[in-house]
Design a protein around this motif. Structure first.
Motif, PDB file in Angstrom:
ATOM      1  N   LYS A   1       0.841  -1.195   0.000  1.00  0.00           N
ATOM      2  CA  LYS A   1       0.000   0.000   0.000  1.00  0.00           C
ATOM      3  C   LYS A   1       0.878   1.247   0.000  1.00  0.00           C
ATOM      4  O   LYS A   1       0.623   2.204  -0.735  1.00  0.00           O
ATOM      5  CB  LYS A   1      -0.922  -0.004   1.220  1.00  0.00           C
ATOM      6  CG  LYS A   1      -1.793   1.224   1.323  1.00  0.00           C
ATOM      7  CD  LYS A   1      -2.603   1.232   2.602  1.00  0.00           C
ATOM      8  CE  LYS A   1      -3.340   2.551   2.710  1.00  0.00           C
ATOM      9  NZ  LYS A   1      -3.692   2.872   4.064  1.00  0.00           N
ATOM     10  N   GLU A   2       1.908   1.240   0.835  1.00  0.00           N
ATOM     11  CA  GLU A   2       2.832   2.373   0.915  1.00  0.00           C
ATOM     12  C   GLU A   2       3.528   2.605  -0.429  1.00  0.00           C
ATOM     13  O   GLU A   2       3.664   3.745  -0.877  1.00  0.00           O
ATOM     14  CB  GLU A   2       3.866   2.100   2.007  1.00  0.00           C
ATOM     15  CG  GLU A   2       4.734   3.277   2.353  1.00  0.00           C
ATOM     16  CD  GLU A   2       5.681   2.942   3.496  1.00  0.00           C
ATOM     17  OE1 GLU A   2       6.884   3.205   3.327  1.00  0.00           O
ATOM     18  OE2 GLU A   2       5.220   2.431   4.533  1.00  0.00           O
TER      19      GLU A   2
ATOM     20  N   GLU B   1       1.050   4.144  -2.839  1.00  0.00           N
ATOM     21  CA  GLU B   1       0.840   5.555  -2.518  1.00  0.00           C
ATOM     22  C   GLU B   1       2.013   6.401  -3.002  1.00  0.00           C
ATOM     23  O   GLU B   1       1.818   7.489  -3.548  1.00  0.00           O
ATOM     24  CB  GLU B   1       0.646   5.725  -1.007  1.00  0.00           C
ATOM     25  CG  GLU B   1      -0.695   5.235  -0.507  1.00  0.00           C
ATOM     26  CD  GLU B   1      -0.820   5.264   1.018  1.00  0.00           C
ATOM     27  OE1 GLU B   1       0.203   5.452   1.704  1.00  0.00           O
ATOM     28  OE2 GLU B   1      -1.949   5.096   1.500  1.00  0.00           O
TER      29      GLU B   1
ATOM     30  N   LYS C   1       1.941   9.375  -5.777  1.00  0.00           N
ATOM     31  CA  LYS C   1       2.492  10.711  -5.533  1.00  0.00           C
ATOM     32  C   LYS C   1       3.501  11.079  -6.610  1.00  0.00           C
ATOM     33  O   LYS C   1       3.510  12.204  -7.105  1.00  0.00           O
ATOM     34  CB  LYS C   1       3.146  10.782  -4.154  1.00  0.00           C
ATOM     35  CG  LYS C   1       2.169  10.830  -3.008  1.00  0.00           C
ATOM     36  CD  LYS C   1       2.884  10.875  -1.675  1.00  0.00           C
ATOM     37  CE  LYS C   1       1.920  10.810  -0.515  1.00  0.00           C
ATOM     38  NZ  LYS C   1       2.623  10.796   0.779  1.00  0.00           N
TER      39      LYS C   1
END
Length: 160
Positions: A39-40, A43, A47
């Motif tokens: 998930k990180e 993300e 970005k």
């Protein structure tokens, strides 16, 4: 024998169940950590993609403004108007940017664009700036001479 075997099998079954629970918990914890890391990473990728899109849009806006102000007489007003136009157009295309983000993108694009320009353009700008200073000084001298002539005419008119 059944009396001895039954508690032993019960204890053995309890031990096996405990091992399975521990294994399932460990696998579950590792899976949760993996999902959190994934998930990180997603993300971060989002970005990065968003920032790359902002840079791309800022580059397009820069080119629009650059084309609009290719030829001008006044360097200071040119720079200010170009900055203002860049900020306005970029905010129209990416309205959620803050003033600081717009400034950072403008500086980033300016640095990227200007790093490819040759020293010739820098020399040309220096030459233009020097010419502007000379023209300004000439105009100041001419203004002073005209004011002196005007004062002389006023003095003559008062004496008549």
């Amino acid at each position: 024998m059944d009396k001895i075997l039954e508690p032993v099998l019960g204890a053995l079954a309890l031990g096996i169940v405990t091992v399975f629970v521990a294994i399932i918990k460990s696998v579950g914890d590792i899976t949760i950590q993996y999902i959190a890391k994934k998930k990180e990473m997603v993300e971060q990728k989002l970005k990065l993609d968003k920032h790359e899109e902002e840079i791309k849009t800022a580059q397009q806006v820069w080119n629009i403004v650059e084309e609009k102000y290719r030829i001008t007489d006044n360097i200071k007003s040119l720079v200010k108007r170009k900055e203002d136009d860049f900020d306005k157009l970029l905010l129209e295309k990416i309205p959620y940017l803050t003033e600081e983000e717009v400034k950072m993108l403008r500086q980033s694009i300016a640095g990227e664009v200007n790093k490819g320009k040759k020293l010739l353009f820098e020399e040309d700008l220096r030459k233009q700036a020097h010419e502007l200073v000379e023209e300004n000084n000439n105009l100041k001298n001419e203004n002073l001479l005209l004011n002196n002539k005007l004062n002389t005419v006023k003095t003559l008119n008062q004496n008549l």
